[in-house]
Design a protein around this motif. Structure first.
Motif, mmCIF file in Angstrom:
data_model
loop_
_atom_site.group_PDB
_atom_site.id
_atom_site.type_symbol
_atom_site.label_atom_id
_atom_site.label_comp_id
_atom_site.label_asym_id
_atom_site.label_seq_id
_atom_site.Cartn_x
_atom_site.Cartn_y
_atom_site.Cartn_z
ATOM 1 N N ASP A 30 0.592 7.417 -5.605
ATOM 2 C CA ASP A 30 1.816 8.158 -5.551
ATOM 3 C C ASP A 30 1.992 9.039 -4.431
ATOM 4 O OD1 ASP A 30 4.100 9.239 -7.327
ATOM 5 O OD2 ASP A 30 2.809 11.022 -7.588
ATOM 6 N N ALA A 31 1.199 8.533 -3.263
ATOM 7 C CA ALA A 31 1.388 9.508 -2.216
ATOM 8 C C ALA A 31 2.601 8.740 -1.353
ATOM 9 C CB ALA A 31 0.082 9.349 -1.317
ATOM 10 N N THR A 69 4.010 13.992 -3.379
ATOM 11 C CA THR A 69 3.640 13.053 -4.741
ATOM 12 C C THR A 69 5.042 13.448 -5.715
ATOM 13 O OG1 THR A 69 2.337 14.900 -5.591
ATOM 14 C CG2 THR A 69 1.142 13.044 -4.353
ATOM 15 N N ILE A 73 -1.064 14.902 -9.849
ATOM 16 C CA ILE A 73 -2.224 13.973 -9.535
ATOM 17 C C ILE A 73 -3.654 14.518 -9.841
ATOM 18 C CG2 ILE A 73 -0.927 12.857 -7.917
ATOM 19 C CD1 ILE A 73 -2.369 14.536 -5.749
ATOM 20 N N THR A 125 3.906 19.268 -5.189
ATOM 21 C CA THR A 125 4.492 18.058 -4.693
ATOM 22 C C THR A 125 4.292 17.556 -3.197
ATOM 23 O OG1 THR A 125 6.653 18.820 -4.476
ATOM 24 C CG2 THR A 125 6.164 17.941 -6.260
ATOM 25 N N GLY A 146 -3.320 9.995 -6.687
ATOM 26 C CA GLY A 146 -2.722 9.617 -7.999
ATOM 27 C C GLY A 146 -3.469 10.103 -9.187
#
Length: 267
Positions: A30-31, A69, A73, A125, A146
């Motif tokens: 998700d990075a 992100t 996570i 985020t 993630g």
């Protein structure tokens, strides 16, 4: 050797569920929106972090790489880096530019193998990787974040974790008289016997998360894998080797399958 570090609260939660030592896969990264505040050296643009290649390096100046992100996570990991002797940490913006450690602490790298941080779900985020000490010009190819998939079953026999590369191809020169003249390395990596899972609940195998992983593995896309994450620090950046995942009936309500993998090792 690779390293896995924990926020104590996350380790306690996993232990309470009885899954602290269960195998894990981090396969959905998700990075994104990578940036290097200090800029990058020639030949190592930050865009290289958007690929999964282990040979395309970002060369950050200033020891900070930021990323974002889009969802909570629980894990971050790095691979294919040059951080030997450096101390690295994962931090998040707690608000107003206040950078706070993820909870798992920093790691001083003794080599260039994978490092993984595990922590409670964090909805921040804005994140960053910090690098202090070590080489004058650090390099990194893989920076992931993630939610790791934790398998509901451990395995004990039939798996040989590659302490060192176990697939090594060399070219050896021998004289006409049978004398050894020398050898050169052609290729090396690791491809141990497939990870054996023999009594995984059918509901897990048919679930959405494992279904996504089966497709991911089948497509040859990479992932991070740790087989006994509490007992051992073995964590690898891996991709498919051999067959796709093919669950079969084992006992009522359970499925058996193997996951074949090839592991990355620095040349």
């Amino acid at each position: 050797m690779s390293v896995i570090v924990y926020d104590p609260a996350r380790l306690g939660a996993l232990a309470a569920q009885g899954i602290a030592d269960n195998p894990l896969f981090l396969f959905e990264n998700d990075a994104g929106s990578f940036a290097v505040p200090g800029g990058t050296a020639s030949g190592g643009p930050v865009e290289n972090l958007l690929t999964d290649a282990t040979s395309k390096y970002c060369l950050p100046i200033g020891g900070v790489v930021t990323f974002s992100t889009s969802a909570p996570i629980t894990c971050a990991a790095i691979n294919a880096h040059s951080f030997t002797g450096a101390t690295v940490a994962v931090q998040y913006d707690a608000g107003g530019g206040t950078w706070t450690d993820c909870g798992a602490g920093s790691v001083t790298c003794t080599d260039n193998t994978a490092v993984m941080w595990r922590f409670p779900p964090n909805a921040a985020t804005n994140w960053r990787l910090t690098i202090s000490g070590g080489p004058s010009q650090p390099a990194i190819a893989n920076l992931w974040a993630g939610v790791e998939m934790v398998m509901p079953q451990r395995f004990f026999r039939g798996y040989a974790p590659p302490i060192r590369p176990n697939v090594v191809e060399t070219v050896t020169n021998i004289s006409d008289g049978g004398h050894y003249l020398g050898s050169s390395l052609k290729r090396r990596g690791s491809a141990p016997p497939p990870a054996p899972f023999d009594h995984v609940p059918d509901a897990f195998v048919r679930g959405a998360e494992f279904g996504r992983f089966m497709d991911h593995h089948a497509g040859g896309d990479p992932f991070f894998f740790a087989w006994r994450p509490q007992t051992y620090d073995d964590v690898f950046f891996a991709w498919r080797a051999g067959d796709t995942i093919q669950p079969t009936n084992s006992t009522p309500g359970r499925r058996a399958f193997q996951i074949g993998m090839r592991y990355h090792h620095e040349p």
